[in-house]
Design a protein around this motif. Structure first.
Motif, PDB file in Angstrom:
ATOM      1  N   VAL A 102     117.110-105.361 -58.355  1.00  0.00           N
ATOM      2  CA  VAL A 102     118.683-105.052 -57.921  1.00  0.00           C
ATOM      3  C   VAL A 102     119.158-106.620 -58.773  1.00  0.00           C
ATOM      4  O   VAL A 102     118.567-107.341 -58.450  1.00  0.00           O
ATOM      5  CB  VAL A 102     118.500-105.298 -55.699  1.00  0.00           C
ATOM      6  CG1 VAL A 102     117.877-104.120 -55.867  1.00  0.00           C
ATOM      7  CG2 VAL A 102     117.902-106.950 -55.948  1.00  0.00           C
ATOM      8  N   HIS A 103     120.403-106.066 -58.721  1.00  0.00           N
ATOM      9  CA  HIS A 103     121.789-107.438 -59.448  1.00  0.00           C
ATOM     10  C   HIS A 103     122.166-107.980 -58.245  1.00  0.00           C
ATOM     11  O   HIS A 103     122.346-109.056 -58.860  1.00  0.00           O
ATOM     12  CB  HIS A 103     122.555-106.133 -60.130  1.00  0.00           C
ATOM     13  CG  HIS A 103     121.725-105.921 -61.323  1.00  0.00           C
ATOM     14  ND1 HIS A 103     121.363-106.560 -62.789  1.00  0.00           N
ATOM     15  CD2 HIS A 103     120.831-104.310 -61.103  1.00  0.00           C
ATOM     16  CE1 HIS A 103     120.723-105.655 -63.730  1.00  0.00           C
ATOM     17  NE2 HIS A 103     120.394-104.193 -62.608  1.00  0.00           N
ATOM     18  N   ARG A 104     122.021-107.388 -56.920  1.00  0.00           N
ATOM     19  CA  ARG A 104     122.597-108.143 -56.450  1.00  0.00           C
ATOM     20  C   ARG A 104     122.307-107.868 -54.451  1.00  0.00           C
ATOM     21  O   ARG A 104     122.099-106.359 -54.209  1.00  0.00           O
ATOM     22  CB  ARG A 104     123.985-108.160 -56.223  1.00  0.00           C
ATOM     23  CG  ARG A 104     124.863-108.694 -55.193  1.00  0.00           C
ATOM     24  CD  ARG A 104     126.520-108.000 -55.183  1.00  0.00           C
ATOM     25  NE  ARG A 104     126.583-109.504 -55.741  1.00  0.00           N
ATOM     26  CZ  ARG A 104     128.237-110.504 -55.350  1.00  0.00           C
ATOM     27  NH1 ARG A 104     129.077-109.172 -55.468  1.00  0.00           N
ATOM     28  NH2 ARG A 104     128.531-111.028 -55.861  1.00  0.00           N
ATOM     29  N   MET A 105     122.011-109.053 -54.063  1.00  0.00           N
ATOM     30  CA  MET A 105     121.059-108.075 -52.575  1.00  0.00           C
ATOM     31  C   MET A 105     122.014-108.423 -51.516  1.00  0.00           C
ATOM     32  O   MET A 105     123.742-108.935 -51.426  1.00  0.00           O
ATOM     33  CB  MET A 105     120.129-109.187 -52.173  1.00  0.00           C
ATOM     34  CG  MET A 105     118.734-109.344 -52.382  1.00  0.00           C
ATOM     35  SD  MET A 105     117.832-110.362 -52.261  1.00  0.00           S
ATOM     36  CE  MET A 105     116.652-109.346 -50.436  1.00  0.00           C
ATOM     37  N   PRO A 106     122.344-107.132 -50.788  1.00  0.00           N
ATOM     38  CA  PRO A 106     123.341-107.110 -49.804  1.00  0.00           C
ATOM     39  C   PRO A 106     123.685-108.403 -48.993  1.00  0.00           C
ATOM     40  O   PRO A 106     122.353-108.951 -48.618  1.00  0.00           O
ATOM     41  CB  PRO A 106     122.751-105.358 -49.078  1.00  0.00           C
ATOM     42  CG  PRO A 106     122.246-105.382 -48.792  1.00  0.00           C
ATOM     43  CD  PRO A 106     121.263-106.329 -50.884  1.00  0.00           C
ATOM     44  N   PRO A 107     125.262-108.935 -48.599  1.00  0.00           N
ATOM     45  CA  PRO A 107     124.559-110.087 -47.879  1.00  0.00           C
ATOM     46  C   PRO A 107     123.690-109.641 -46.131  1.00  0.00           C
ATOM     47  O   PRO A 107     124.488-108.410 -46.033  1.00  0.00           O
ATOM     48  CB  PRO A 107     126.412-110.660 -47.307  1.00  0.00           C
ATOM     49  CG  PRO A 107     126.955-108.458 -48.227  1.00  0.00           C
ATOM     50  CD  PRO A 107     126.044-108.165 -48.882  1.00  0.00           C
ATOM     51  N   GLY A 108     124.029-110.055 -45.397  1.00  0.00           N
ATOM     52  CA  GLY A 108     123.515-110.388 -43.947  1.00  0.00           C
ATOM     53  C   GLY A 108     122.023-110.128 -43.924  1.00  0.00           C
ATOM     54  O   GLY A 108     121.511-109.199 -44.678  1.00  0.00           O
ATOM     55  N   ARG A 109     121.181-109.448 -42.772  1.00  0.00           N
ATOM     56  CA  ARG A 109     120.378-108.599 -42.472  1.00  0.00           C
ATOM     57  C   ARG A 109     120.461-107.300 -42.796  1.00  0.00           C
ATOM     58  O   ARG A 109     121.947-107.150 -42.080  1.00  0.00           O
ATOM     59  CB  ARG A 109     120.357-108.973 -41.181  1.00  0.00           C
ATOM     60  CG  ARG A 109     119.310-110.964 -41.118  1.00  0.00           C
ATOM     61  CD  ARG A 109     118.952-110.594 -39.951  1.00  0.00           C
ATOM     62  NE  ARG A 109     118.606-112.272 -40.042  1.00  0.00           N
ATOM     63  CZ  ARG A 109     117.650-112.810 -39.079  1.00  0.00           C
ATOM     64  NH1 ARG A 109     117.329-112.473 -37.396  1.00  0.00           N
ATOM     65  NH2 ARG A 109     117.156-113.827 -38.815  1.00  0.00           N
ATOM     66  N   PRO A 110     119.655-107.040 -42.589  1.00  0.00           N
ATOM     67  CA  PRO A 110     120.002-105.046 -43.032  1.00  0.00           C
ATOM     68  C   PRO A 110     119.830-104.532 -41.192  1.00  0.00           C
ATOM     69  O   PRO A 110     119.424-105.619 -40.443  1.00  0.00           O
ATOM     70  CB  PRO A 110     118.773-104.476 -43.344  1.00  0.00           C
ATOM     71  CG  PRO A 110     117.973-105.069 -43.313  1.00  0.00           C
ATOM     72  CD  PRO A 110     118.491-106.502 -43.154  1.00  0.00           C
ATOM     73  N   GLY A 111     120.811-103.660 -40.813  1.00  0.00           N
ATOM     74  CA  GLY A 111     120.900-102.468 -39.423  1.00  0.00           C
ATOM     75  C   GLY A 111     119.541-103.229 -39.151  1.00  0.00           C
ATOM     76  O   GLY A 111     118.867-102.573 -39.762  1.00  0.00           O
ATOM     77  N   LYS A 112     119.174-102.196 -37.678  1.00  0.00           N
ATOM     78  CA  LYS A 112     118.003-101.961 -36.536  1.00  0.00           C
ATOM     79  C   LYS A 112     118.019 -99.914 -37.171  1.00  0.00           C
ATOM     80  O   LYS A 112     119.275 -99.730 -37.180  1.00  0.00           O
ATOM     81  CB  LYS A 112     118.198-102.592 -36.064  1.00  0.00           C
ATOM     82  CG  LYS A 112     118.044-103.494 -35.186  1.00  0.00           C
ATOM     83  CD  LYS A 112     117.704-104.202 -34.032  1.00  0.00           C
ATOM     84  CE  LYS A 112     118.218-105.204 -33.349  1.00  0.00           C
ATOM     85  NZ  LYS A 112     117.541-105.717 -32.503  1.00  0.00           N
ATOM     86  N   ARG A 113     116.864-100.687 -38.376  1.00  0.00           N
ATOM     87  CA  ARG A 113     116.708 -98.644 -37.830  1.00  0.00           C
ATOM     88  C   ARG A 113     115.918 -98.289 -36.969  1.00  0.00           C
ATOM     89  O   ARG A 113     115.395 -98.575 -36.533  1.00  0.00           O
ATOM     90  CB  ARG A 113     115.859 -98.102 -39.176  1.00  0.00           C
ATOM     91  CG  ARG A 113     116.457 -98.855 -40.935  1.00  0.00           C
ATOM     92  CD  ARG A 113     114.964 -98.313 -41.425  1.00  0.00           C
ATOM     93  NE  ARG A 113     115.584 -98.518 -42.655  1.00  0.00           N
ATOM     94  CZ  ARG A 113     115.461 -97.852 -43.797  1.00  0.00           C
ATOM     95  NH1 ARG A 113     114.704 -97.833 -43.610  1.00  0.00           N
ATOM     96  NH2 ARG A 113     115.814 -98.611 -44.804  1.00  0.00           N
ATOM     97  N   THR A 114     116.339 -96.718 -36.400  1.00  0.00           N
ATOM     98  CA  THR A 114     115.942 -96.421 -35.865  1.00  0.00           C
ATOM     99  C   THR A 114     114.871 -94.806 -35.389  1.00  0.00           C
ATOM    100  O   THR A 114     114.961 -94.818 -36.258  1.00  0.00           O
ATOM    101  CB  THR A 114     117.507 -96.034 -34.652  1.00  0.00           C
ATOM    102  OG1 THR A 114     117.761 -94.752 -35.489  1.00  0.00           O
ATOM    103  CG2 THR A 114     118.062 -97.034 -33.858  1.00  0.00           C
TER     104      THR A 114
END
Length: 114
Positions: A102-114
Motif C-alpha cells: 500500500v502507498h498510504r494507510m488510511p488515517p485512524g483506526r478502521p471501523g468495527k466489523r459486524t
C-alpha cells in the motif's frame, strides 16, 4: 556483569524518538538469518508506554555494556521484532505470501466489523 548503582549509561545512538523524515540512505539491516539492504525511513508510531520504556532501557544498556548483542539503537530491537511478526501474519492470514503493498494507510483506526 554487575554494575555499580551510580553507573548510568549514555543513551545509545538512535534511541531518541524523532518524528521528522530522514533522507533515505542505504543501510544493511539484519533480520533473523536474512540480510537485506533497504532504505531506512522514520515514522511516528504509538507504543504502549511500558513496552517503549523497556525497549529503550534494553537498547541503552545493551549498546553501552553488551556489544556482542548487536543492539546499538532502538531500531535494532524494533526492526527484527516487526519483521518476525509480519512474517507470522503472512503465514497465518495470507498463505505465507507478502501482503499487497500500500502507498498510504488510511488515517485512524478502521471501523468495527459486524
Amino acid at each position: 556483569m554487575a554494575h555499580p548503582p551510580e553507573a548510568t549509561p549514555e543513551p545509545a545512538a538512535g534511541v531518541n524518538e524523532i518524528t521528522t523524515p530522514v533522507p533515505g540512505s542505504a543501510t544493511d539491516q539484519v533480520t533473523g538469518s536474512e540480510r537485506s539492504t533497504g532504505r531506512r525511513v522514520q515514522r511516528t508510531v504509538n507504543f504502549d508506554q511500558e513496552v517503549l520504556e523497556r525497549a529503550r532501557a534494553a537498547a541503552t544498556h545493551l549498546a553501552a555494556y553488551e556489544p556482542a548483542a548487536g543492539v546499538r539503537s532502538l531500531a535494532d530491537i524494533v526492526n527484527p521484532a516487526v519483521a518476525a511478526y509480519v512474517a507470522e501474519l503472512e503465514r497465518e492470514f495470507n498463505r505465507g505470501e507478502a501482503f499487497r503493498p500500500v502507498h498510504r494507510m488510511p488515517p485512524g483506526r478502521p471501523g468495527k466489523r459486524t
